[in-house]
Write a protein that holds these residues in place. Sequence first.
Motif, PDB file in Angstrom:
ATOM      1  N   ASP A 180       0.856  -1.185   0.000  1.00  0.00           N
ATOM      2  CA  ASP A 180       0.000   0.000   0.000  1.00  0.00           C
ATOM      3  C   ASP A 180       0.890   1.233   0.000  1.00  0.00           C
ATOM      4  OD1 ASP A 180      -1.775   2.069   0.511  1.00  0.00           O
ATOM      5  OD2 ASP A 180      -3.002   0.900   1.904  1.00  0.00           O
ATOM      6  N   ILE A 181       1.284   1.684  -1.179  1.00  0.00           N
ATOM      7  CA  ILE A 181       2.245   2.777  -1.303  1.00  0.00           C
ATOM      8  C   ILE A 181       1.732   4.070  -0.668  1.00  0.00           C
ATOM      9  CG2 ILE A 181       3.660   4.141  -2.888  1.00  0.00           C
ATOM     10  CD1 ILE A 181       4.370   1.137  -2.663  1.00  0.00           C
ATOM     11  N   PRO A 182       0.466   4.466  -0.876  1.00  0.00           N
ATOM     12  CA  PRO A 182      -0.017   5.681  -0.202  1.00  0.00           C
ATOM     13  C   PRO A 182       0.082   5.591   1.318  1.00  0.00           C
ATOM     14  CG  PRO A 182      -1.485   5.102  -2.000  1.00  0.00           C
ATOM     15  CD  PRO A 182      -0.530   3.952  -1.837  1.00  0.00           C
ATOM     16  N   LEU A 183      -0.214   4.422   1.880  1.00  0.00           N
ATOM     17  CA  LEU A 183      -0.113   4.247   3.327  1.00  0.00           C
ATOM     18  C   LEU A 183       1.335   4.368   3.784  1.00  0.00           C
ATOM     19  CD1 LEU A 183      -1.192   3.455   6.136  1.00  0.00           C
ATOM     20  CD2 LEU A 183      -0.905   1.050   5.447  1.00  0.00           C
ATOM     21  N   LEU A 184       2.248   3.701   3.088  1.00  0.00           N
ATOM     22  CA  LEU A 184       3.656   3.753   3.469  1.00  0.00           C
ATOM     23  C   LEU A 184       4.210   5.168   3.340  1.00  0.00           C
ATOM     24  CD1 LEU A 184       4.973   0.473   1.777  1.00  0.00           C
ATOM     25  CD2 LEU A 184       4.066   0.785   4.097  1.00  0.00           C
ATOM     26  N   ALA A 185       3.805   5.870   2.284  1.00  0.00           N
ATOM     27  CA  ALA A 185       4.261   7.250   2.095  1.00  0.00           C
ATOM     28  C   ALA A 185       3.719   8.155   3.190  1.00  0.00           C
ATOM     29  CB  ALA A 185       3.824   7.763   0.726  1.00  0.00           C
ATOM     30  N   GLU A 186       2.476   7.910   3.594  1.00  0.00           N
ATOM     31  CA  GLU A 186       1.885   8.687   4.679  1.00  0.00           C
ATOM     32  C   GLU A 186       2.668   8.507   5.972  1.00  0.00           C
ATOM     33  OE1 GLU A 186      -2.139   8.220   7.304  1.00  0.00           O
ATOM     34  OE2 GLU A 186      -2.383   8.210   5.123  1.00  0.00           O
ATOM     35  N   ARG A 187       3.076   7.269   6.238  1.00  0.00           N
ATOM     36  CA  ARG A 187       3.876   7.004   7.440  1.00  0.00           C
ATOM     37  C   ARG A 187       5.224   7.719   7.358  1.00  0.00           C
ATOM     38  NH1 ARG A 187       1.392   2.399   9.728  1.00  0.00           N
ATOM     39  NH2 ARG A 187      -0.791   3.055   9.728  1.00  0.00           N
ATOM     40  N   LEU A 188       5.801   7.695   6.175  1.00  0.00           N
ATOM     41  CA  LEU A 188       7.105   8.332   5.989  1.00  0.00           C
ATOM     42  C   LEU A 188       7.003   9.843   6.193  1.00  0.00           C
ATOM     43  CD1 LEU A 188      10.038   7.785   5.307  1.00  0.00           C
ATOM     44  CD2 LEU A 188       9.447   7.851   2.879  1.00  0.00           C
ATOM     45  N   VAL A 189       5.954  10.449   5.669  1.00  0.00           N
ATOM     46  CA  VAL A 189       5.740  11.882   5.861  1.00  0.00           C
ATOM     47  C   VAL A 189       5.597  12.200   7.351  1.00  0.00           C
ATOM     48  CG1 VAL A 189       4.116  13.781   5.510  1.00  0.00           C
ATOM     49  CG2 VAL A 189       4.764  12.316   3.584  1.00  0.00           C
ATOM     50  N   ALA A 190       4.866  11.355   8.079  1.00  0.00           N
ATOM     51  CA  ALA A 190       4.687  11.573   9.515  1.00  0.00           C
ATOM     52  C   ALA A 190       6.018  11.499  10.255  1.00  0.00           C
ATOM     53  CB  ALA A 190       3.710  10.546  10.086  1.00  0.00           C
ATOM     54  N   VAL A 191       6.872  10.564   9.852  1.00  0.00           N
ATOM     55  CA  VAL A 191       8.178  10.423  10.485  1.00  0.00           C
ATOM     56  C   VAL A 191       9.062  11.635  10.186  1.00  0.00           C
ATOM     57  CG1 VAL A 191      10.320   9.079  10.452  1.00  0.00           C
ATOM     58  CG2 VAL A 191       8.124   7.908  10.622  1.00  0.00           C
ATOM     59  N   LEU A 192       8.999  12.136   8.963  1.00  0.00           N
ATOM     60  CA  LEU A 192       9.802  13.302   8.616  1.00  0.00           C
ATOM     61  C   LEU A 192       9.308  14.540   9.366  1.00  0.00           C
ATOM     62  CD1 LEU A 192      10.400  12.867   4.784  1.00  0.00           C
ATOM     63  CD2 LEU A 192      11.708  12.004   6.710  1.00  0.00           C
ATOM     64  N   THR A 193       8.014  14.620   9.601  1.00  0.00           N
ATOM     65  CA  THR A 193       7.468  15.711  10.410  1.00  0.00           C
ATOM     66  C   THR A 193       7.995  15.621  11.837  1.00  0.00           C
ATOM     67  OG1 THR A 193       5.467  15.795   9.047  1.00  0.00           O
ATOM     68  CG2 THR A 193       5.350  16.776  11.256  1.00  0.00           C
ATOM     69  N   TRP A 194       8.060  14.396  12.349  1.00  0.00           N
ATOM     70  CA  TRP A 194       8.603  14.176  13.696  1.00  0.00           C
ATOM     71  C   TRP A 194      10.076  14.586  13.763  1.00  0.00           C
ATOM     72  CZ3 TRP A 194      12.369  10.440  15.078  1.00  0.00           C
ATOM     73  CH2 TRP A 194      12.572  10.269  16.457  1.00  0.00           C
ATOM     74  N   ILE A 195      10.842  14.199  12.744  1.00  0.00           N
ATOM     75  CA  ILE A 195      12.260  14.563  12.686  1.00  0.00           C
ATOM     76  C   ILE A 195      12.429  16.080  12.723  1.00  0.00           C
ATOM     77  CG2 ILE A 195      14.211  14.702  11.071  1.00  0.00           C
ATOM     78  CD1 ILE A 195      13.665  11.818  10.341  1.00  0.00           C
ATOM     79  N   SER A 196      11.573  16.778  11.993  1.00  0.00           N
ATOM     80  CA  SER A 196      11.679  18.234  11.906  1.00  0.00           C
ATOM     81  C   SER A 196      11.304  18.929  13.207  1.00  0.00           C
ATOM     82  CB  SER A 196      10.787  18.749  10.770  1.00  0.00           C
ATOM     83  OG  SER A 196      11.238  18.252   9.517  1.00  0.00           O
TER      84      SER A 196
END
Length: 232
Positions: free
Chosen positions: A90-106
């Motif tokens: 589920d690429i949209p789901l995985l990308a959504e998780r990745l975006v959330a992690v990058l937001t956390w990093i920031s």
Amino acid sequence: MNQGVKENVDNTSYPTRVTNVSIPPLNLAGSLRSPPEPRGIVVFAHGSGSSRLSPRNVYVAEALNRFGFATLLFDLLTEDEEGDRSNVFDIPLLAERLVAVLTWISAEPQTAKLRIGLFGASTGAAAALVAAASLGHRVSAVVSRGGRPDLAASALEEVRAPTLLIVGGNDHEVLILNRKALTRLAGPRELRIIPGASHLFPEPGALDAVVAEAGAWFQRYLLSATRNAGGD
């Protein structure tokens, strides 16, 4: 780190702090490795059926630490979600998780000012490209190892982050897909073929060739340890 659970320093060849993290809001498990004064951070998105413990990605992460970059390997799915095989594609789901992690990093003091690079493998490469398209200039570079960039679909035309596609010379079908995807990327892009390597790069020296290519790419595009204030 606010979410750190355990830390240790590996002094065998370079001083790297390893912090096990739990990334909100789903408490995704991750491993953050950081050398002193990192020049940037590379976030890994693993492929289908893999995890943050992937030996290949751990090997690449440790090598990138020696290049001076912090690295984050994390599980894109919760334990319950991993039970549904369809989720790993589920690429949209995985990308959504990745975006959330990058937001956390920031938002984390230790990583907030670091330039961000993405390293994706297999289906994780598609998720990385979709995330890069979504986040624009917040992602400074993308590297794909044996990836399926074609699964990023229409997001490819929106990826402006410099992108390097690395494919094994014997990974014939994936190589065809990467050649086609390369022409659709909007930003600087290159394709590197590792001669004699198959999909998982198990051949002697193949993964070291991946490290050399990825390290050079991130050195080129993650030039500064900090982003300009207000640049995002």
